[in-house]
Enzyme design. Structure first.
Site, mmCIF file in Angstrom:
data_model
loop_
_atom_site.group_PDB
_atom_site.id
_atom_site.type_symbol
_atom_site.label_atom_id
_atom_site.label_comp_id
_atom_site.label_asym_id
_atom_site.label_seq_id
_atom_site.Cartn_x
_atom_site.Cartn_y
_atom_site.Cartn_z
ATOM 1 N N ARG A 111 -38.835 6.464 56.126
ATOM 2 C CA ARG A 111 -39.094 7.360 57.247
ATOM 3 C C ARG A 111 -40.080 6.682 58.204
ATOM 4 O O ARG A 111 -40.993 5.962 57.754
ATOM 5 C CB ARG A 111 -39.696 8.689 56.761
ATOM 6 C CG ARG A 111 -38.703 9.604 56.073
ATOM 7 C CD ARG A 111 -37.599 10.122 57.005
ATOM 8 N NE ARG A 111 -36.687 11.025 56.341
ATOM 9 C CZ ARG A 111 -35.465 10.688 55.907
ATOM 10 N NH1 ARG A 111 -35.015 9.454 56.065
ATOM 11 N NH2 ARG A 111 -34.690 11.589 55.341
ATOM 12 N N HIS A 161 -31.278 4.603 62.628
ATOM 13 C CA HIS A 161 -31.208 5.392 61.389
ATOM 14 C C HIS A 161 -29.781 5.295 60.807
ATOM 15 O O HIS A 161 -29.106 6.314 60.617
ATOM 16 C CB HIS A 161 -31.586 6.859 61.653
ATOM 17 C CG HIS A 161 -32.014 7.583 60.407
ATOM 18 N ND1 HIS A 161 -33.030 8.489 60.375
ATOM 19 C CD2 HIS A 161 -31.533 7.523 59.137
ATOM 20 C CE1 HIS A 161 -33.170 8.980 59.150
ATOM 21 N NE2 HIS A 161 -32.267 8.393 58.377
HETATM 22 P P1 NAP Z 1 -36.166 9.534 44.986
HETATM 23 O O1 NAP Z 1 -35.068 9.292 43.999
HETATM 24 O O2 NAP Z 1 -36.855 10.859 44.990
HETATM 25 O O3 NAP Z 1 -37.239 8.371 44.741
HETATM 26 C C1 NAP Z 1 -38.509 8.403 45.296
HETATM 27 C C2 NAP Z 1 -39.359 7.314 44.667
HETATM 28 O O4 NAP Z 1 -40.626 7.284 45.340
HETATM 29 C C3 NAP Z 1 -39.647 7.570 43.192
HETATM 30 O O5 NAP Z 1 -39.612 6.361 42.484
HETATM 31 C C4 NAP Z 1 -41.070 8.143 43.213
HETATM 32 O O6 NAP Z 1 -41.796 7.889 42.017
HETATM 33 C C5 NAP Z 1 -41.659 7.363 44.358
HETATM 34 N N1 NAP Z 1 -42.826 8.057 44.911
HETATM 35 C C6 NAP Z 1 -42.883 9.284 45.500
HETATM 36 N N2 NAP Z 1 -44.138 9.571 45.858
HETATM 37 C C7 NAP Z 1 -44.895 8.527 45.481
HETATM 38 C C8 NAP Z 1 -46.285 8.240 45.547
HETATM 39 N N3 NAP Z 1 -47.160 9.099 46.092
HETATM 40 N N4 NAP Z 1 -46.711 7.061 45.042
HETATM 41 C C9 NAP Z 1 -45.847 6.189 44.480
HETATM 42 N N5 NAP Z 1 -44.516 6.400 44.375
HETATM 43 C C10 NAP Z 1 -44.052 7.555 44.875
HETATM 44 O O7 NAP Z 1 -35.663 9.299 46.472
HETATM 45 P P2 NAP Z 1 -34.407 8.417 46.941
HETATM 46 O O8 NAP Z 1 -33.155 9.186 46.779
HETATM 47 O O9 NAP Z 1 -34.522 7.060 46.319
HETATM 48 O O10 NAP Z 1 -34.696 8.328 48.527
HETATM 49 C C11 NAP Z 1 -35.876 7.737 49.012
HETATM 50 C C12 NAP Z 1 -36.010 7.978 50.507
HETATM 51 O O11 NAP Z 1 -35.101 7.145 51.239
HETATM 52 C C13 NAP Z 1 -35.642 9.383 50.982
HETATM 53 O O12 NAP Z 1 -36.672 10.302 50.752
HETATM 54 C C14 NAP Z 1 -35.392 9.157 52.457
HETATM 55 O O13 NAP Z 1 -36.598 9.322 53.181
HETATM 56 C C15 NAP Z 1 -34.961 7.683 52.540
HETATM 57 N N6 NAP Z 1 -33.547 7.539 52.972
HETATM 58 C C16 NAP Z 1 -33.282 6.916 54.152
HETATM 59 C C17 NAP Z 1 -31.964 6.736 54.548
HETATM 60 C C18 NAP Z 1 -31.632 5.991 55.804
HETATM 61 O O14 NAP Z 1 -30.484 6.003 56.228
HETATM 62 N N7 NAP Z 1 -32.574 5.310 56.411
HETATM 63 C C19 NAP Z 1 -30.921 7.200 53.738
HETATM 64 C C20 NAP Z 1 -31.230 7.841 52.554
HETATM 65 C C21 NAP Z 1 -32.570 8.011 52.169
HETATM 66 P P3 NAP Z 1 -41.360 8.529 40.602
HETATM 67 O O15 NAP Z 1 -40.041 7.850 40.253
HETATM 68 O O16 NAP Z 1 -42.432 8.153 39.688
HETATM 69 O O17 NAP Z 1 -41.195 9.991 40.823
HETATM 70 C C1 GLV Z 2 -31.230 9.923 55.399
HETATM 71 O O1 GLV Z 2 -32.142 9.558 56.054
HETATM 72 C C2 GLV Z 2 -31.356 10.649 54.183
HETATM 73 O O2 GLV Z 2 -32.445 11.106 53.865
HETATM 74 O O3 GLV Z 2 -30.321 10.792 53.484
#
Ligand code: NAP
Ligand code: GLV
Length: 310
Positions: free
Chosen positions: A225, A273
């Site tokens: 983000r 994005h």
């Molecule tokens: P997720 O499965 O919830 O993984 C989040 C990770 O961040 C987990 O490993 C979590 O740790 C860690 N985390 C959260 N808070 C933390 C903190 N304070 N300190 C250290 N580590 C922390 O999320 P995801 O599905 O991988 O997605 C991640 C992000 O990618 C989304 O939230 C979104 O913003 C972004 N995204 C962007 C796009 C794009 O097109 N640009 C597309 C999809 C997603 P734990 O494992 O220990 O809980």
């Molecule tokens: C895209 O940014 C998502 O959070 O899936």
């Protein structure tokens, strides 16, 4: 079960057919034109719902995000309390992100931006190539997306480290946690990938201090983000040579304003994005499963802890 689709600017046609292929008798409504009686709405499927809107459905049983991120729902000060909220865990989103992060890591690893600049100048010159085993990758966030990206990058021979809230045991990926762990990871990240959720704990995490802890000449890839990055600190780090490049897919304000310095910075690659999209053909089965779970009062797949923010 009535599902309300709330996603301004998105044509719901493909979503309706993909979800009806999973649940043929689904009562799908679309905001704002086909809501019907608000009392009948059981589930909301949404991306960036207008603030206050979710509170107008008194019988809501679940809120499903159309994306992996959830902050676009949690930012609503009138979010009805006690309703389960689920982020999207979608194989298509995951493979899209793995492709994008791999593409950008390889781009910087193989000095592609410098070759393009040389092409524009008609400059035929070989740049020194490094071995992948000498290019250390750090990943902030080892969740559904970060862990999959890390796993792919290990296959190229990159040494990969990751930072998460809790310790991980992932083959070939060194695990770091806590503030000390963050700085240990930063000092060994020639390319830093941000895949954290946006929460009060992670907002502004990429500032002068953390960017300054990277090895000189490091690269940042932010696909999480825009609010993870302090924009002025990033520009300062690039201008001083502390960073040699950045790929940015996400921004504090989207679309990125026309006069924002990121657009024209020679060492920044901007994407709109675009890293990973939610496509109905891959996400509909996952969403349909959560619709059934909500109807049966079961825990949702990807159900988040609202208090924790992800
Ligand atoms: P997720 O499965 O919830 O993984 C989040 C990770 O961040 C987990 O490993 C979590 O740790 C860690 N985390 C959260 N808070 C933390 C903190 N304070 N300190 C250290 N580590 C922390 O999320 P995801 O599905 O991988 O997605 C991640 C992000 O990618 C989304 O939230 C979104 O913003 C972004 N995204 C962007 C796009 C794009 O097109 N640009 C597309 C999809 C997603 P734990 O494992 O220990 O809980
Ligand atoms: C895209 O940014 C998502 O959070 O899936």
């Amino acid at each position: 079960m009535a599902l309300l689709f709330i996603c301004e600017g998105e044509d719901p046609t493909d979503w309706e057919s993909a979800l009806r292929a999973e649940i043929p008798d689904l009562d799908m409504r679309v905001w704002p034109d086909r809501v019907g009686n608000p009392d009948e709405i059981d589930i909301v499927l949404t991306w960036q719902p207008p603030r206050g809107l979710l509170a107008t459905f008194p019988n809501l049983k679940a809120i499903l995000s159309l994306g992996a991120g959830i902050e676009h729902i949690l930012r609503d000060p009138e979010l009805p309390p006690g309703i389960p909220v689920a982020r999207l865990i979608d194989p298509g989103l995951q493979s899209g992100m793995v492709e994008f992060v791999t593409m950008e890591v390889l781009r910087h690893h193989r000095r592609e931006p410098e070759y393009r600049a040389q092409q524009r100048a008609g400059d035929w010159r070989l740049l020194r190539q490094s071995l992948s085993c000498d290019r250390r990758i750090g990943i902030l966030g080892l969740g559904h997306l970060g862990a999959a990206c890390g796993e792919m990058l290990t296959r190229f021979g990159f040494p990969v480290s990751g930072w998460a809230r809790t310790e991980k045991d992932l083959p070939g990926i060194a695990s770091y946690t806590g503030e000390d762990g963050l700085f240990s990871l930063l000092e060994r990240s020639d390319i830093l990938v941000c895949l954290l959720p946006l929460t009060p704990d992670t907002e502004d995490i990429l500032d002068a201090t953390t960017l300054g802890a990277l090895p000189r000449g490091a690269v940042l890839i932010n696909t999480a983000r825009g609010k993870h990055v302090v924009d002025d600190d990033l520009i300062e780090a690039l201008d001083s040579g502390q960073l040699s490049g950045a790929t940015l897919d996400v921004f504090r304000e989207e679309p990125l304003p026309a006069d924002h310095p990121f657009w024209s910075h020679p060492n920044i690659i901007v994407y709109p994005h675009a890293a990973a999209w939610t496509l109905p053909e891959s996400a509909a089965p996952v969403i349909a499963d959560n619709i059934v779970r909500a109807a049966e009062g079961r825990e949702l797949v990807g159900q988040i802890e609202v208090r924790r923010g992800y």
